[in-house]
Scaffold this active site. Structure first.
Site, PDB file in Angstrom:
ATOM      1  N   LYS A  58       0.860  -1.187   0.000  1.00 21.00           N
ATOM      2  CA  LYS A  58       0.000   0.000   0.000  1.00 21.00           C
ATOM      3  C   LYS A  58       0.893   1.233   0.000  1.00 21.00           C
ATOM      4  CE  LYS A  58      -3.762   2.213   2.478  1.00 21.00           C
ATOM      5  NZ  LYS A  58      -3.237   3.562   2.230  1.00 21.00           N
TER       6      LYS A  58
ATOM      7  N   ARG B 280      -8.500  10.747  -7.279  1.00 22.85           N
ATOM      8  CA  ARG B 280      -9.391   9.917  -6.468  1.00 22.85           C
ATOM      9  C   ARG B 280     -10.834  10.417  -6.554  1.00 22.85           C
ATOM     10  NH1 ARG B 280     -12.622   8.838  -2.804  1.00 22.85           N
ATOM     11  NH2 ARG B 280     -12.185   7.841  -0.815  1.00 22.85           N
TER      12      ARG B 280
ATOM     13  N   GLU C 197      -1.130   4.504  -7.889  1.00 18.48           N
ATOM     14  CA  GLU C 197      -0.846   5.454  -6.818  1.00 18.48           C
ATOM     15  C   GLU C 197       0.451   6.161  -7.198  1.00 18.48           C
ATOM     16  OE1 GLU C 197      -2.996   5.676  -4.254  1.00 18.48           O
ATOM     17  OE2 GLU C 197      -1.868   6.729  -2.699  1.00 18.48           O
TER      18      GLU C 197
ATOM     19  N   PHE D 114      -1.475  -0.636  -9.807  1.00 25.71           N
ATOM     20  CA  PHE D 114      -1.916  -1.843  -9.102  1.00 25.71           C
ATOM     21  C   PHE D 114      -3.122  -2.512  -9.756  1.00 25.71           C
ATOM     22  CE2 PHE D 114      -3.520   1.885  -6.710  1.00 25.71           C
ATOM     23  CZ  PHE D 114      -4.887   1.678  -6.862  1.00 25.71           C
TER      24      PHE D 114
ATOM     25  N   ARG E  93     -17.162   0.140  -1.818  1.00 24.98           N
ATOM     26  CA  ARG E  93     -16.262  -0.050  -0.687  1.00 24.98           C
ATOM     27  C   ARG E  93     -16.793  -1.266   0.048  1.00 24.98           C
ATOM     28  NH1 ARG E  93     -12.822   3.293   2.092  1.00 24.98           N
ATOM     29  NH2 ARG E  93     -13.805   5.273   1.593  1.00 24.98           N
TER      30      ARG E  93
END
Ligand code: ATP
Length: 576
Positions: free
Chosen positions: A247, A267, A297, A337, A412
């Site tokens: 992460k 984002r 990221e 990712f 989520r």
């Protein structure tokens, strides 16, 4: 539809303080538009002329808008500014000066096209061109039309209508029940464009909307993660196998490649293309496929020490000026990712396992884009080991994904899990809150205009902002001034319709500014409305303090949700 009719709806929307009536008024408004107008109206009610992700800003300074009002109403600009000083709102000044002037029947389409043209002007003489075009519109507008018209280029419309509220109104009107918003949400998460959803819904009904697909050039809402810190629990949830990746703590960049054209989105789906030239160059060099969408990221990298810089440094790259120098001094790397679209095909319906195979082939080398295909593991010790490795390298932890899960735009849930640093065995995570108001201070503080901030969370189920804390400590005088400056721009004279609060602050602000808060504990509280229902108390943060502003990358609806807060509350007590 005429702009006069739309302005009358603006008036109604402005005057309501309940979210349900917002939806009813919107449904009534949308019942009067045809398929060629629904998109336009969806943008205009949010003070825009394009979907959120398009960087078309109509942006006019107060001075310019005042000049346009002065010319249209044939008074001196000083007179406009004098009245502005008294009324505090150029919209009201325009209304007052228009007096009894009759509407010339401008249509919403005409106004929309004119505003879009204003947004498109650039280069020499821009200011004058914008003033002229706005003068022209105002001269043909009645009082209430002028009021709402001038607020759009000023960016002060503030009707507080979030995307879920518009979707609720669509659902109520076209599907018979606002709870059917969920049926529209899946498509909305893939295309991020309310206007497009409206158009297709009007033309082809729900079936058409459900067929909308991810497309290069149109950002989709990012998939997000839940938190669990115990690898055993994670493996159990995933039936024994997990996909793990490091992460990275930078900022999220959604990369879209369409031939030689590369666009980047943040984002919260804002376009960030101009800010990161080195990433664009990297994409063009390292990706051979004609079309692709990647999830990544971006992190600042110090070429001398070969070190990753902390978030506070990375975030300096989010700037509008001096980009070339900043890119040289603090080049970014993009840790890719995920791959969401590749070679003319959307991959949202493909499991992580398959997507990682494609990612592995999609990126050549690691100069700027560094692919993160991660690894598939079956025992929890391996997860622990990687977690510690991540921390040793100065990273935040791991993101752990369910190998057979699909890419769920905007979701989520526990298909993606974040495992972050502990401190002394306890989960320490920050909470993203939205500033809802401020309470005047006494004594020395009063001179800075704020003594405490009223902050809240997002109640996703009800699409409301609820209160969770008052923050009074931990800010320097300079920070108070800064907050005061930001909050002053968005203050409103009554509680916004989508805010649910028992506490009444000295000043309400439109829920817009997201701040990251650290607190000692989550406690039950009768005075806060987060999680308060059926006579049960709500939740509050104990000893909250401000860590940083998140307005650059989070919209108010991206704040921590009540559901997440309750999960954190339960987690906190299960640990003790
Ligand atoms: P969130 O984005 O979940 O609202 P946040 O912005 O506070 O919360 P975190 O909760 O710390 O961020 O972690 C999630 C974020 O981590 C993602 O949004 C993404 O930007 C970042 N991230 C870093 N590495 C990965 C990875 N390998 N897979 C997915 N996300 C990653």
């Amino acid at each position: 539809m005429t702009f006069k009719e739309l302005s009358e709806y603006f008036e109604k929307l402005e005057n309501t303080s309940s979210r349900l009536s917002l939806i009813d008024i919107l449904a009534s408004l949308f019942s009067k538009v045809d398929s060629s107008e629904v998109g336009i109206v969806s943008y205009l009610i949010q003070g825009r002329v394009a979907p959120f992700y398009e960087a078309t800003e109509i942006g006019m300074a107060e001075k310019s808008v005042a000049a346009a009002i002065a010319r249209a109403d044939k008074v001196e600009r000083e007179e406009v500014l004098k009245r502005y000083g008294k009324l505090g709102d150029l919209g009201k000044v325009a209304e007052e000066l228009a007096g009894k002037r009759q509407s010339q029947g401008l249509s919403v389409k005409q106004v929309f096209e004119a505003l879009k043209e204003i947004a498109s002007y650039s280069g020499e003489g821009t200011v004058e061109k914008k003033i002229n075009a706005l003068t022209n519109l105002v001269s043909n507008a009645s009082g209430i039309e002028s009021k709402h018209l001038v607020r759009i280029p000023l960016g002060t419309s503030r009707l507080g209508i979030g995307d879920p509220t518009v979707l609720d109104a669509f659902a109520l009107l076209k599907l018979g029940d606002r709870s059917k918003r969920k049926l529209l949400e899946g498509a909305y998460n893939k295309v991020s464009d309310l206007g497009l959803i409206g158009e297709v819904l009007w033309q082809k009904g729900l079936k058409g909307v459900e067929k909308l697909e991810v497309t290069v050039g149109r950002p989709l809402r990012s998939q997000l993660a839940e938190r669990i810190n115990d690898p055993k629990t994670i493996l159990e949830k995933f039936n024994g196998e997990a996909h793990i990746q490091y992460k990275y703590d930078g900022f999220r960049v959604q990369i879209h490649k369409d031939g030689k054209k590369v666009r980047l989105f943040s984002r919260n789906l804002e376009e960030t293309t101009p800010m990161m030239p080195e990433i664009i160059a990297g994409v063009l060099k390292q990706v051979k496929a004609k079309t692709a969408i990647f999830d990544s990221e971006a992190l600042a990298y110090n070429p001398e020490s070969e070190e990753f810089l902390p978030f506070q440094e990375t975030t300096k790259r989010r700037r509008k000026h001096g980009i070339a120098e900043a890119a040289k001094a603090m080049p970014l790397k993009a840790f890719v990712f995920d791959v969401i679209y590749y070679d003319k095909k959307s991959l949202v319906g493909m499991p992580v396992k398959e997507r990682m195979k494609i990612l592995d082939q999609a990126i050549i080398g690691d100069e700027v884009l560094v692919k993160q295909t991660g690894e598939f593991v079956k025992d929890y010790q391996k997860i622990d080991e990687r977690f510690l490795q991540a921390l040793t390298q100065g990273l935040e932890g791991l993101i752990i994904k369910r190998p057979d899960s699909l890419y769920e735009a905007g979701a989520r849930n526990f298909n993606w899990i974040k495992m972050k640093k502990h401190s002394s065995g306890e989960l320490k995570d920050t909470i993203d809150c939205v500033i809802l108001g401020y309470i005047y201070g006494r004594g020395k503080r009063a001179s800075f205009g704020a003594g405490a901030l009223l902050v809240g969370l997002y109640d996703k189920e009800r699409d409301l902002f609820v209160t969770v804390a008052k923050i009074g400590t931990g800010l320097s005088d300079q920070e108070w001034r800064e907050i005061h400056k930001r909050a002053d721009k968005i203050k409103v004279d009554k509680k916004p319709a989508r805010v649910d609060s028992i506490i009444v602050p000295s000043v309400w602000v439109e829920p817009e500014i997201v701040v990251e808060i650290l607190a000692d504990e989550i406690t039950k509280s009768p005075i806060h409305t987060a999680g308060k229902e059926n006579g049960e108390p709500g939740f509050a943060l104990r000893f909250p303090r401000l860590v940083r502003f998140r307005e650059g990358d989070k919209r108010p609806e991206d704040a921590t949700t009540v559901k997440e807060l309750i999960e954190l509350y339960n987690l906190q007590y299960s640990k003790k």
